[in-house]
Design a protein around this motif. Structure first.
Motif, PDB file in Angstrom:
ATOM      1  N   ASP A 160       0.819  -1.210   0.000  1.00  0.00           N
ATOM      2  CA  ASP A 160       0.000   0.000   0.000  1.00  0.00           C
ATOM      3  C   ASP A 160       0.850   1.256   0.000  1.00  0.00           C
ATOM      4  N   GLU A 161       1.977   1.225   0.695  1.00  0.00           N
ATOM      5  CA  GLU A 161       2.816   2.412   0.803  1.00  0.00           C
ATOM      6  C   GLU A 161       4.248   1.990   1.076  1.00  0.00           C
ATOM      7  N   PHE A 162       5.200   2.644   0.434  1.00  0.00           N
ATOM      8  CA  PHE A 162       6.612   2.420   0.687  1.00  0.00           C
ATOM      9  C   PHE A 162       7.276   3.758   0.924  1.00  0.00           C
ATOM     10  N   ARG A 163       8.176   3.781   1.856  1.00  0.00           N
ATOM     11  CA  ARG A 163       8.950   4.986   2.121  1.00  0.00           C
ATOM     12  C   ARG A 163      10.408   4.606   2.041  1.00  0.00           C
ATOM     13  N   ILE A 164      11.144   5.331   1.242  1.00  0.00           N
ATOM     14  CA  ILE A 164      12.579   5.104   1.128  1.00  0.00           C
ATOM     15  C   ILE A 164      13.258   6.298   1.787  1.00  0.00           C
ATOM     16  N   LYS A 165      14.056   6.026   2.799  1.00  0.00           N
ATOM     17  CA  LYS A 165      14.750   7.090   3.509  1.00  0.00           C
ATOM     18  C   LYS A 165      16.243   6.804   3.416  1.00  0.00           C
ATOM     19  N   ALA A 166      16.950   7.708   2.764  1.00  0.00           N
ATOM     20  CA  ALA A 166      18.388   7.514   2.576  1.00  0.00           C
ATOM     21  C   ALA A 166      19.038   8.862   2.328  1.00  0.00           C
TER      22      ALA A 166
ATOM     23  N   ARG B 251      21.039   9.445  -0.084  1.00  0.00           N
ATOM     24  CA  ARG B 251      21.019   9.613  -1.535  1.00  0.00           C
ATOM     25  C   ARG B 251      20.373   8.379  -2.143  1.00  0.00           C
ATOM     26  N   VAL B 252      19.509   8.585  -3.113  1.00  0.00           N
ATOM     27  CA  VAL B 252      18.867   7.473  -3.812  1.00  0.00           C
ATOM     28  C   VAL B 252      19.234   7.594  -5.283  1.00  0.00           C
ATOM     29  N   THR B 253      19.735   6.534  -5.850  1.00  0.00           N
ATOM     30  CA  THR B 253      20.095   6.508  -7.263  1.00  0.00           C
ATOM     31  C   THR B 253      19.287   5.422  -7.947  1.00  0.00           C
ATOM     32  N   ILE B 254      18.670   5.789  -9.049  1.00  0.00           N
ATOM     33  CA  ILE B 254      17.940   4.824  -9.862  1.00  0.00           C
ATOM     34  C   ILE B 254      18.567   4.870 -11.248  1.00  0.00           C
ATOM     35  N   ASP B 255      19.050   3.744 -11.721  1.00  0.00           N
ATOM     36  CA  ASP B 255      19.650   3.658 -13.049  1.00  0.00           C
ATOM     37  C   ASP B 255      18.752   2.831 -13.946  1.00  0.00           C
ATOM     38  N   ALA B 256      18.416   3.401 -15.105  1.00  0.00           N
ATOM     39  CA  ALA B 256      17.614   2.679 -16.093  1.00  0.00           C
ATOM     40  C   ALA B 256      18.320   2.808 -17.437  1.00  0.00           C
ATOM     41  N   ASN B 257      18.466   1.721 -18.139  1.00  0.00           N
ATOM     42  CA  ASN B 257      19.155   1.754 -19.431  1.00  0.00           C
ATOM     43  C   ASN B 257      18.346   2.441 -20.518  1.00  0.00           C
ATOM     44  N   HIS B 258      17.015   2.310 -20.501  1.00  0.00           N
ATOM     45  CA  HIS B 258      16.205   2.832 -21.603  1.00  0.00           C
ATOM     46  C   HIS B 258      15.188   3.875 -21.168  1.00  0.00           C
ATOM     47  N   GLU B 259      14.466   3.598 -20.089  1.00  0.00           N
ATOM     48  CA  GLU B 259      13.387   4.502 -19.719  1.00  0.00           C
ATOM     49  C   GLU B 259      13.058   4.347 -18.236  1.00  0.00           C
ATOM     50  N   LEU B 260      12.698   5.476 -17.618  1.00  0.00           N
ATOM     51  CA  LEU B 260      12.262   5.487 -16.239  1.00  0.00           C
ATOM     52  C   LEU B 260      10.933   6.217 -16.181  1.00  0.00           C
TER      53      LEU B 260
END
Length: 175
Positions: free
Chosen positions: A116-122, A124-133
């Motif tokens: 239902d809900e996610f919280r990311i606490k950091a 720095r958050v890095t998201i790498d996508a090769n084609h599309e995000l």
């Protein structure tokens, strides 16, 4: 073995049954009864706390406090989360005592489970996508494409700046 250690081992049924073949004659001297390979004792217990510097944890099993080593492969952030969520950790019995080998997840994990809900606490958050995000919620979306295209779709889009707000482009189309 300490009382709490015996409770953990007993709760998962590790006592071997050797009564079946005691005193039974063998017809051949080469026929020796082979014991089944010993399986490691594994249990799920509550973690009370841990010391990162010493690699030791304090566990609670059946109301008793038990000390355990922490396997180097276990991230301390996993242990912190287990304490905060009151989740159990998985321990394995070794000759030297109990070793924490992981955590038992009782809540959805972002990226693995649907929740239902996610919280990311950091920091720095890095998201790498090769084609599309893509970020999509209801009728709004933000899509970042690898070839340098950013697409924002929504009924209303608001941007704010406390200082200068720059829009730079070879061409800018308004309406």
């Amino acid at each position: 073995m300490a009382i709490a250690d015996a409770k953990i081992a007993g709760s998962i049924g590790l006592e071997p049954d050797t009564s079946a073949d005691e005193g039974a004659p063998t017809s051949d001297a080469r026929a020796v009864r082979r014991a089944a390979p010993a399986l490691p004792a594994i249990a799920a217990v509550r973690i009370e706390g841990f010391d990162e510097a010493t690699g030791k944890a304090v566990l609670r099993a059946d109301g008793e406090v038990v000390g355990a080593a922490i396997d180097p492969a276990v991230s301390v952030s996993v242990l912190r989360t287990a304490i905060a969520r009151e989740e159990r950790v998985i321990v394995e019995a070794h000759d030297t005592g109990w070793v924490v080998i992981g955590a038992l997840r009782t809540a959805a994990t972002p990226g693995v489970d649907e929740g239902d809900e996610f919280r990311i606490k950091a920091g720095r958050v890095t998201i790498d996508a090769n084609h599309e995000l893509s970020f999509v919620t209801g009728a709004a979306s933000l899509v970042l494409r690898a070839y340098g295209h950013v697409e924002t779709l929504a009924e209303n889009i608001t941007t704010r700046a406390s200082s200068m707000h720059k829009i730079i482009g070879r061409m800018i189309r308004l309406n």
